[in-house]
Design an enzyme around this catalytic site. Structure first.
Site, PDB file in Angstrom:
ATOM      1  N   PHE A   4      -3.911  -0.867   7.394  1.00 38.42           N
ATOM      2  CA  PHE A   4      -4.613  -2.141   7.177  1.00 38.42           C
ATOM      3  C   PHE A   4      -5.538  -2.073   5.951  1.00 38.42           C
ATOM      4  O   PHE A   4      -5.260  -1.344   5.008  1.00 38.42           O
ATOM      5  CB  PHE A   4      -5.389  -2.560   8.431  1.00 38.42           C
ATOM      6  CG  PHE A   4      -4.510  -2.823   9.635  1.00 38.42           C
ATOM      7  CD1 PHE A   4      -3.235  -3.383   9.505  1.00 38.42           C
ATOM      8  CD2 PHE A   4      -4.955  -2.537  10.925  1.00 38.42           C
ATOM      9  CE1 PHE A   4      -2.433  -3.642  10.612  1.00 38.42           C
ATOM     10  CE2 PHE A   4      -4.150  -2.787  12.039  1.00 38.42           C
ATOM     11  CZ  PHE A   4      -2.906  -3.335  11.873  1.00 38.42           C
ATOM     12  N   ALA A  56      -3.785   1.250  13.623  1.00 35.85           N
ATOM     13  CA  ALA A  56      -5.026   1.257  12.847  1.00 35.85           C
ATOM     14  C   ALA A  56      -6.108   0.394  13.494  1.00 35.85           C
ATOM     15  O   ALA A  56      -7.171   0.199  12.908  1.00 35.85           O
ATOM     16  CB  ALA A  56      -4.754   0.788  11.426  1.00 35.85           C
ATOM     17  N   LYS A  96      10.503  -6.352  10.241  1.00 37.25           N
ATOM     18  CA  LYS A  96      10.151  -5.767   8.973  1.00 37.25           C
ATOM     19  C   LYS A  96      11.270  -5.161   8.166  1.00 37.25           C
ATOM     20  O   LYS A  96      11.155  -5.057   6.955  1.00 37.25           O
ATOM     21  CB  LYS A  96       9.150  -4.621   9.224  1.00 37.25           C
ATOM     22  CG  LYS A  96       7.769  -5.078   9.524  1.00 37.25           C
ATOM     23  CD  LYS A  96       6.735  -4.126   9.012  1.00 37.25           C
ATOM     24  CE  LYS A  96       6.987  -2.676   9.347  1.00 37.25           C
ATOM     25  NZ  LYS A  96       5.856  -1.833   8.944  1.00 37.25           N
ATOM     26  N   ARG A  99       2.221   8.083   6.630  1.00 38.82           N
ATOM     27  CA  ARG A  99       2.643   7.859   8.007  1.00 38.82           C
ATOM     28  C   ARG A  99       4.160   7.714   8.113  1.00 38.82           C
ATOM     29  O   ARG A  99       4.818   7.300   7.171  1.00 38.82           O
ATOM     30  CB  ARG A  99       1.963   6.601   8.553  1.00 38.82           C
ATOM     31  CG  ARG A  99       0.465   6.785   8.736  1.00 38.82           C
ATOM     32  CD  ARG A  99      -0.207   5.472   9.030  1.00 38.82           C
ATOM     33  NE  ARG A  99      -0.084   4.554   7.903  1.00 38.82           N
ATOM     34  CZ  ARG A  99      -0.364   3.275   7.941  1.00 38.82           C
ATOM     35  NH1 ARG A  99      -0.777   2.728   9.065  1.00 38.82           N
ATOM     36  NH2 ARG A  99      -0.243   2.527   6.871  1.00 38.82           N
ATOM     37  N   LYS A 157       0.824  -1.217   0.000  1.00 42.10           N
ATOM     38  CA  LYS A 157       0.000   0.000   0.000  1.00 42.10           C
ATOM     39  C   LYS A 157       0.860   1.270   0.000  1.00 42.10           C
ATOM     40  O   LYS A 157       0.581   2.203  -0.771  1.00 42.10           O
ATOM     41  CB  LYS A 157      -0.893  -0.049   1.242  1.00 42.10           C
ATOM     42  CG  LYS A 157      -2.066   0.877   1.221  1.00 42.10           C
ATOM     43  CD  LYS A 157      -2.996   0.522   2.378  1.00 42.10           C
ATOM     44  CE  LYS A 157      -2.191   0.389   3.661  1.00 42.10           C
ATOM     45  NZ  LYS A 157      -2.885  -0.247   4.755  1.00 42.10           N
ATOM     46  N   THR A 179       3.895   1.523  -1.029  1.00 43.16           N
ATOM     47  CA  THR A 179       4.591   1.560  -2.316  1.00 43.16           C
ATOM     48  C   THR A 179       3.693   2.157  -3.390  1.00 43.16           C
ATOM     49  O   THR A 179       4.132   2.999  -4.187  1.00 43.16           O
ATOM     50  CB  THR A 179       5.031   0.130  -2.699  1.00 43.16           C
ATOM     51  OG1 THR A 179       5.801  -0.405  -1.620  1.00 43.16           O
ATOM     52  CG2 THR A 179       5.852   0.110  -3.969  1.00 43.16           C
ATOM     53  N   TRP A 186       6.726  -0.634  -8.051  1.00 42.89           N
ATOM     54  CA  TRP A 186       7.869  -1.157  -7.308  1.00 42.89           C
ATOM     55  C   TRP A 186       9.075  -1.273  -8.238  1.00 42.89           C
ATOM     56  O   TRP A 186      10.175  -0.871  -7.908  1.00 42.89           O
ATOM     57  CB  TRP A 186       7.517  -2.530  -6.701  1.00 42.89           C
ATOM     58  CG  TRP A 186       8.594  -3.054  -5.787  1.00 42.89           C
ATOM     59  CD1 TRP A 186       8.746  -2.783  -4.459  1.00 42.89           C
ATOM     60  CD2 TRP A 186       9.674  -3.919  -6.141  1.00 42.89           C
ATOM     61  NE1 TRP A 186       9.857  -3.413  -3.968  1.00 42.89           N
ATOM     62  CE2 TRP A 186      10.444  -4.123  -4.970  1.00 42.89           C
ATOM     63  CE3 TRP A 186      10.072  -4.541  -7.322  1.00 42.89           C
ATOM     64  CZ2 TRP A 186      11.583  -4.920  -4.951  1.00 42.89           C
ATOM     65  CZ3 TRP A 186      11.212  -5.350  -7.315  1.00 42.89           C
ATOM     66  CH2 TRP A 186      11.964  -5.527  -6.130  1.00 42.89           C
ATOM     67  N   PHE A 200       3.445  -8.434  -8.856  1.00 39.68           N
ATOM     68  CA  PHE A 200       4.494  -9.143  -8.138  1.00 39.68           C
ATOM     69  C   PHE A 200       5.158 -10.107  -9.115  1.00 39.68           C
ATOM     70  O   PHE A 200       4.517 -10.592 -10.055  1.00 39.68           O
ATOM     71  CB  PHE A 200       3.887  -9.906  -6.947  1.00 39.68           C
ATOM     72  CG  PHE A 200       4.921 -10.398  -5.980  1.00 39.68           C
ATOM     73  CD1 PHE A 200       5.438  -9.560  -5.000  1.00 39.68           C
ATOM     74  CD2 PHE A 200       5.389 -11.707  -6.053  1.00 39.68           C
ATOM     75  CE1 PHE A 200       6.397 -10.017  -4.125  1.00 39.68           C
ATOM     76  CE2 PHE A 200       6.356 -12.167  -5.179  1.00 39.68           C
ATOM     77  CZ  PHE A 200       6.859 -11.321  -4.209  1.00 39.68           C
TER      78      PHE A 200
END
Lengths: 561, 561
Positions: A307, A279, A111, A100, A77, A79, A415, A387
């Site tokens: 989310f 969230a 992460k 954010r 999201k 990205t 991406w 992807f």
């Protein structure tokens, strides 16, 4: 999130990207040196003077990026948020980002970084993922200063008659530290404080983070801080920060943190990266001050919410935009074929193989979120975030499924290609925004808390109804009596499912939502509705990411990816 | 510290002072924009490139400012440090300051700010006293990330066989919070961690603060972090950060914090304000990197050390200068007539009235510190820091007492007059530096830990000897066996008395020092010697300073003084 190995890692791409001085990025949006407070060459805060100047300017269009229910397969999201803004600039529009800022705890844990990915990142990626401009440290400090002042109040005579068993203000650290979830403080005898049960949340779960993100100004921040409920007294009446008289000190600690941070994407799109509340127990969006400032500096602001659309978008639309007094122009719903296949019943290790039936089954999750956004009366486009393992047939199938339902959708490759990979998405989005929209929210503030919860559960989750546990029922009555019934509700539900059961993927039906407990976040200005256990202090994995982190002799970060 | 009311407060004086852009201050000492990392317009960090460039430059003279044993009456050591540097510039010398950065905890508690006072302050006073450039937040984060990684190691199988009862690494916050002194963490069942006793120190008491202040470079910082002892294993052998493998992650978190911060005084003298470890369980001096950088940027560097000469100067001379490989050129010992009258037996409420006998009695404390500095073979001057209640006769008496002992002394009025009030002091100091000096330290590193402790106790405190408690005796043997005997000792003793009894003011004699316990700070590179209870987490008073703090609509700080 994305496959590494044959591709460069995010930190490698980030380091190869040459940034412009942030003063030049600022100049592109009409800001001069006096509008900025520099943090190194590539980060700046917008000054209060700058923010005041922007107040009177006309507002551009705000585009919300949301997603299907997240899965371990990842959706990308952030990205897409970055890549879409880059794409809008590429097609000649004046676009900015409001997003954010990451929390350090998860960075040290699993992460790695969280500032977009691939060629759709905000920079300086390493700084943003570490201390950035110190906002989270300021929030941690204010949170814990308040906790110390509460315990000191107990120790020094407890004039406010605070019930030490009913202190609801917890301590906080911006770390993943499970050993701090439940602690006993004040041990060691009478001069070491009053012993009591306590716990630490991760800083992004502090109400101060939500307060900072919803505040419209420094003065509004102070008023909100003053309203925060910290405890109940011996008569079970709420005790606030204002009762303790320390809202001024807390606001002083937050006076710089409240100013939005200006950075740039790899393609030099200006981005305000500011605030990042949970969230679930909070509303999951960057600060109102950042979104508003961006909307006065650009014609299009791309922003995101945490989310999936059932949590992030719902709160963006019912809490943030209502509180801040603006309407979004359009929504982008991000989905990946991998994630939809998980919603269609596959396990994570089965995703690399083409599976059309699973994709078709999982499409139900996306369709529900599309219906939800349509229910808000907003135009939207699906962003199919490409992807490496997606097959051509899978991509075609998903786009066909969307077309059959008259859902506008676009394959995005931001991406891999940056803004160029989002040009088609940008075009479709500009197209749907031409149609007139009629934005409507899920409930009115004059509805009762119970009605608000029912409305979200039925309309947004597709639930058949809501069960209130006995404790929640009593709280509903108490909260209405405290005058809190006029506030919006902030649903704390699992992000993995539309229901309150994390294993029910896809589009579950015939389920009721169980409300276990309510929690007042009066400073933020909402009532948190807990539908299950919410983890507000994560733990570290067996091999934390910290083990791979290092810094070279020149001060370059290693192991953030 | 100084009388308010008819005088302006520090924050009022600070706000009326017009700062130059820090780039202009930097230009005065030959630094360009590429040498700086900006934090707003008036604060900057020196870049690694800048620090590397300075390495090869010749070093100016380092002047240490220390004091008599502190009393509640106050001495104004930081004020004299700032004023002396201003005065040296006024008389045509090229002088800079290297001093400690304040901790936020005490600011929220009793003290208000700590960046000099009156017209001898470093600016921006409010920023320096709040988050400044985030150094302390980075240290807090690194400290607590390490704690989380240790507890996670326990939880995930405890490969290193750490004895959970013998974890010596504590958590930290930059706040005064007595309720966190003794806590139990890891409660709530098996998935919430391993329950154990723990505690929080104030951040400046973290070994990481001492490590950062003694590190000569980022790589040295990493090596020192690696050597820190965090626990003992089931065989009672020390476990280090290196064993856990996270020194890289900690160094990454500290990569900016390790760079010195450049600010300016009211009179625009450049000042490096960086690091601030405790002066009892640590060495109490600003960072080596700041002192060294300043000494390459100016002909004279005025620096300070915590508490009185028995603690601060002793550690500056035996730990910091030895570790960093330089020799100071001269020492200034700050005294006030008020404080000497307390050393002479008066209570705090008796100080406003002239009392020559008390002053004469209290002079013994000053005389001892003068002898100590003479014992180090260093030239020195007494700075009599003028206070509003001093009578002319008192001032004359003190200067006469000094003259009778052939101790050079000068009345300073830097609080009221800035650099102009320190011109005479500067002149006398330049005079004593002409004489040849023969610097010698109190002990050699090849001495045993016991010999080192004895030497400090006898020569610096004037003790008749040292008593070692049984635990300390056992530790002396253990520590020598661990190879730690070659390290210097860092004495943790009350700051109020030359003895280990805080009520023995003046110049006590015939006392022995009792060593209760030792503590290894192997990363910092010293053995802490505890002679009594040391409070490493302060508490808040009944009416914390936080109650008076606020921020106005323009973001200006209120209530820092």
């Amino acid at each position: 999130m994305e496959t590494k190995g044959k591709f460069k890692t995010d930190i490698e791409i980030a380091r190869e990207s040459e940034m412009l001085p942030i003063t030049e990025i600022a100049a592109k949006i009409g800001l001069g040196p006096d509008d900025l407070e520099m943090y190194g060459k590539h980060k700046a805060k917008l000054s209060f003077d700058c923010l005041a100047k922007l107040e009177t300017k006309e507002s551009g269009k705000v585009i919300l990026v949301t997603a299907i229910n997240p899965t371990p397969a990842g959706e990308g999201k952030s990205t897409v948020t970055v890549g879409l803004a880059d794409a809008l600039n590429k097609v000649g529009k004046k676009a900015m980002i409001a997003m954010r800022e990451p929390s350090l705890g998860p960075t040290m844990g699993i992460k790695g970084g969280a500032a977009g990915g691939g060629y759709a990142q905000v920079l300086p990626m390493d700084e943003i993922n570490l201390h950035f401009t110190g906002d989270l440290h300021a929030i941690t400090t204010a949170n814990n200063a308040l906790a110390a002042l509460i315990d000191n109040h107990l120790q020094q005579g407890n004039e406010l008659q605070i019930d030490a068993r009913r202190i609801v203000w917890k301590r906080a650290l911006d770390l993943n530290d499970r050993a701090l979830r439940k602690v006993v403080v004040g041990l060691g005898g009478p001069i070491q404080g009053v012993p009591r049960e306590d716990g630490f949340d991760i800083t992004v779960a502090s109400e101060i983070m939500a307060v900072l993100c919803l505040a419209s100004s420094l003065q509004d921040l102070k008023s909100r801080l003053s309203r925060m409920v910290i405890a109940y007294n011996m008569e079970k009446k709420p005790v606030t920060v204002g009762d303790l008289g320390v809202e001024g000190a807390l606001a002083l600690l937050l006076k710089d943190a409240v100013k939005p941070n200006l950075v740039q994407t790899i393609e030099r799109t200006p981005a305000l990266v500011h605030g990042g509340p949970f969230a679930n127990i909070a509303h999951g969006c960057n600060s109102v001050m950042a979104t508003k400032a961006a909307s006065r500096l650009a014609d299009f602001v791309v922003t995101e919410a945490g989310f999936g659309a059932d949590l992030g978008a719902e709160k963006f639309l019912n809490i943030k935009t209502r509180d801040a007094g603006f309407e979004p122009a359009a929504v982008v719903i991000v989905a990946t074929i991998r994630a939809l296949k998980m919603h269609g019943g596959l396990a994570k290790n089965e995703l690399a193989v083409e599976n059309i039936p699973a994709l078709k089954a999982g499409f139900a999750n996306l369709k529900k979120h599309a219906e939800t956004i349509a229910g808000f009366g907003l135009p939207f486009v699906i962003a199919v975030n490409k992807f490496i393992t997606d097959t051509d047939l899978e991509t075609k199938t998903l786009l066909d499924l969307c077309e059959a339902e008259s859902i506008p959708a676009s394959l995005t490759e931001v991406w891999e290609k940056g803004g160029a990979g989002g040009v088609e998405l940008a075009g479709k989005l500009l197209g749907v925004m031409d149609a007139p929209s009629s934005f409507r929210r899920t409930y009115d503030l004059s509805d009762s808390l119970e009605q608000k919860i029912e409305a979200v559960a039925r309309q947004v989750y597709g639930a058949s109804g809501v069960d209130f546990a006995p404790k929640a029922k009593k709280q509903l009555a108490d909260f209405e009596q405290n005058g809190w019934g006029v506030l919006p509700v902030c649903m704390a539900k699992t992000q993995y499912s539309l229901s309150d059961d994390p294993v029910k993927l896809g589009r579950p039906s015939g389920f009721a939502i169980t409300v276990r407990e309510l929690k007042p976040s009066i400073g933020a200005g909402f009532i948190v509705v807990l539908t299950g256990e919410v983890m507000t202090m994560p733990g570290l994995p067996k091999r934390p990411a910290a083990l791979n982190m290092d810094v070279d002799e020149d001060g370059n970060a290693i192991g953030l990816f």
